[in-house]
Design an enzyme around this catalytic site. Structure first.
Site, PDB file in Angstrom:
ATOM      1  N   HIS A  99     -48.320  -7.482  33.978  1.00  0.00           N
ATOM      2  CA  HIS A  99     -47.135  -8.422  33.277  1.00  0.00           C
ATOM      3  C   HIS A  99     -47.703  -8.856  32.080  1.00  0.00           C
ATOM      4  O   HIS A  99     -49.217  -8.540  31.572  1.00  0.00           O
ATOM      5  CB  HIS A  99     -47.024  -9.318  34.389  1.00  0.00           C
ATOM      6  CG  HIS A  99     -46.099  -9.242  35.555  1.00  0.00           C
ATOM      7  ND1 HIS A  99     -46.382  -9.768  36.868  1.00  0.00           N
ATOM      8  CD2 HIS A  99     -45.036  -8.186  35.580  1.00  0.00           C
ATOM      9  CE1 HIS A  99     -45.482  -9.189  37.408  1.00  0.00           C
ATOM     10  NE2 HIS A  99     -44.712  -8.326  37.081  1.00  0.00           N
ATOM     11  N   LYS A 122     -51.664  -8.456  30.500  1.00  0.00           N
ATOM     12  CA  LYS A 122     -51.979  -7.129  29.741  1.00  0.00           C
ATOM     13  C   LYS A 122     -53.463  -7.057  28.917  1.00  0.00           C
ATOM     14  O   LYS A 122     -54.072  -6.130  28.925  1.00  0.00           O
ATOM     15  CB  LYS A 122     -50.853  -7.047  28.666  1.00  0.00           C
ATOM     16  CG  LYS A 122     -49.554  -6.453  29.257  1.00  0.00           C
ATOM     17  CD  LYS A 122     -48.489  -6.080  28.205  1.00  0.00           C
ATOM     18  CE  LYS A 122     -47.200  -5.856  28.824  1.00  0.00           C
ATOM     19  NZ  LYS A 122     -46.988  -5.219  29.997  1.00  0.00           N
ATOM     20  N   GLY A 152     -41.167  -2.535  32.158  1.00  0.00           N
ATOM     21  CA  GLY A 152     -40.955  -2.901  33.757  1.00  0.00           C
ATOM     22  C   GLY A 152     -39.445  -3.289  33.892  1.00  0.00           C
ATOM     23  O   GLY A 152     -38.671  -3.149  34.641  1.00  0.00           O
ATOM     24  N   ASP A 159     -40.417  -0.332  36.336  1.00  0.00           N
ATOM     25  CA  ASP A 159     -41.067  -0.725  37.819  1.00  0.00           C
ATOM     26  C   ASP A 159     -40.419   0.536  38.836  1.00  0.00           C
ATOM     27  O   ASP A 159     -40.876   1.060  39.908  1.00  0.00           O
ATOM     28  CB  ASP A 159     -40.849  -2.235  38.310  1.00  0.00           C
ATOM     29  CG  ASP A 159     -41.821  -3.218  37.261  1.00  0.00           C
ATOM     30  OD1 ASP A 159     -42.860  -2.305  36.955  1.00  0.00           O
ATOM     31  OD2 ASP A 159     -41.308  -4.335  37.208  1.00  0.00           O
ATOM     32  N   ASP A 216     -48.964 -11.335  37.493  1.00  0.00           N
ATOM     33  CA  ASP A 216     -49.120 -12.647  37.178  1.00  0.00           C
ATOM     34  C   ASP A 216     -48.466 -13.444  38.131  1.00  0.00           C
ATOM     35  O   ASP A 216     -47.276 -13.562  38.486  1.00  0.00           O
ATOM     36  CB  ASP A 216     -48.589 -12.971  35.814  1.00  0.00           C
ATOM     37  CG  ASP A 216     -48.810 -14.412  35.465  1.00  0.00           C
ATOM     38  OD1 ASP A 216     -49.407 -14.960  36.153  1.00  0.00           O
ATOM     39  OD2 ASP A 216     -48.187 -14.683  34.251  1.00  0.00           O
ATOM     40  N   HIS A 249     -37.650  -9.784  36.652  1.00  0.00           N
ATOM     41  CA  HIS A 249     -37.532  -8.738  37.476  1.00  0.00           C
ATOM     42  C   HIS A 249     -38.427  -8.637  38.730  1.00  0.00           C
ATOM     43  O   HIS A 249     -38.900  -7.630  39.092  1.00  0.00           O
ATOM     44  CB  HIS A 249     -37.797  -7.579  36.681  1.00  0.00           C
ATOM     45  CG  HIS A 249     -39.136  -7.188  36.222  1.00  0.00           C
ATOM     46  ND1 HIS A 249     -39.820  -8.251  35.188  1.00  0.00           N
ATOM     47  CD2 HIS A 249     -40.149  -6.070  36.409  1.00  0.00           C
ATOM     48  CE1 HIS A 249     -40.937  -7.904  35.099  1.00  0.00           C
ATOM     49  NE2 HIS A 249     -41.306  -6.861  35.704  1.00  0.00           N
ATOM     50  N   ASP A 265     -37.829  -6.256  41.462  1.00  0.00           N
ATOM     51  CA  ASP A 265     -38.218  -4.721  41.215  1.00  0.00           C
ATOM     52  C   ASP A 265     -39.748  -4.832  41.502  1.00  0.00           C
ATOM     53  O   ASP A 265     -40.306  -3.665  41.944  1.00  0.00           O
ATOM     54  CB  ASP A 265     -38.109  -4.488  39.629  1.00  0.00           C
ATOM     55  CG  ASP A 265     -36.509  -4.461  39.225  1.00  0.00           C
ATOM     56  OD1 ASP A 265     -35.781  -4.220  40.447  1.00  0.00           O
ATOM     57  OD2 ASP A 265     -36.262  -4.827  37.995  1.00  0.00           O
ATOM     58  N   ARG A 281     -43.828  -2.841  47.696  1.00  0.00           N
ATOM     59  CA  ARG A 281     -43.341  -2.339  48.813  1.00  0.00           C
ATOM     60  C   ARG A 281     -43.502  -0.759  48.960  1.00  0.00           C
ATOM     61  O   ARG A 281     -43.940  -0.396  50.127  1.00  0.00           O
ATOM     62  CB  ARG A 281     -41.931  -2.818  49.370  1.00  0.00           C
ATOM     63  CG  ARG A 281     -41.391  -2.566  50.702  1.00  0.00           C
ATOM     64  CD  ARG A 281     -39.888  -2.609  50.861  1.00  0.00           C
ATOM     65  NE  ARG A 281     -39.382  -2.012  51.722  1.00  0.00           N
ATOM     66  CZ  ARG A 281     -38.947  -0.631  51.864  1.00  0.00           C
ATOM     67  NH1 ARG A 281     -39.154   0.095  50.766  1.00  0.00           N
ATOM     68  NH2 ARG A 281     -38.509  -0.185  52.992  1.00  0.00           N
TER      69      ARG A 281
END
Length: 156
Positions: free
Chosen positions: A12, A16, A70, A75, A95, A102, A105, A111
């Site tokens: 994120h 970065k 992303g 993502d 983060d 998102h 996502d 998951r």
């Protein structure tokens, strides 16, 4: 997993800088592997690795695949790569203090990594343990749960 790994690198915006520092520290270990990154992270990693190589005077080919950013679908692309067996492990500096537009996502990506038993580091300590593992440079056969009962379930 073969000896040369397909490593997903994601971060994120607020993380970065941390990931680039981690890449700088581990550049020699990462170079032989194929890196798969979401958009902006991929560009920054490519720049970081090139800077490190210039400092050391080494000329090497870097294998980096850059997906979309992303929030623009990267993502989800990464999740598809995992489902298709194209990712061996993932370093995802996310983060926890900042809501993301998102978030769904991000949750889906994490998951799918768990579903397909992909080793995943969400912080530097875990990333350090993963990359320094003896398994990093060895072939490894990860176990993937058999979902045939689920796929063949009766839906009446």
């Amino acid at each position: 997993m073969k000896t040369h790994k397909n490593i997903a690198l994601v971060a994120h915006d607020n993380r970065k800088k941390d990931l680039m520092e981690w890449v700088r520290w581990n550049v020699e270990t990462l170079i032989p592997h194929h890196l798969i990154c979401t958009g902006t992270t991929g560009r920054l990693i490519e720049e970081t690795i090139h800077e490190q190589l210039l400092k050391t005077g080494k000329e090497t080919t870097i294998h980096i695949s850059k997906l979309k950013s992303g929030p623009l679908g990267g993502d989800q692309q990464m999740g598809a790569f995992i489902a298709d067996g194209k990712v061996d492990f993932m370093i995802f500096f996310w983060d926890p203090m900042m809501p993301q537009p998102h978030d769904v996502d991000v949750k889906a990506l994490l998951r799918i990594a768990v579903l397909y038993n992909i080793p995943t580091a969400c912080n530097r300590s875990t990333a350090d343990f993963m990359i320094s593992s003896p398994l990093m440079n060895e072939a490894y056969e990860r176990t993937i749960k058999d979902f045939s009962d689920y796929l063949n379930r009766d839906i009446s």
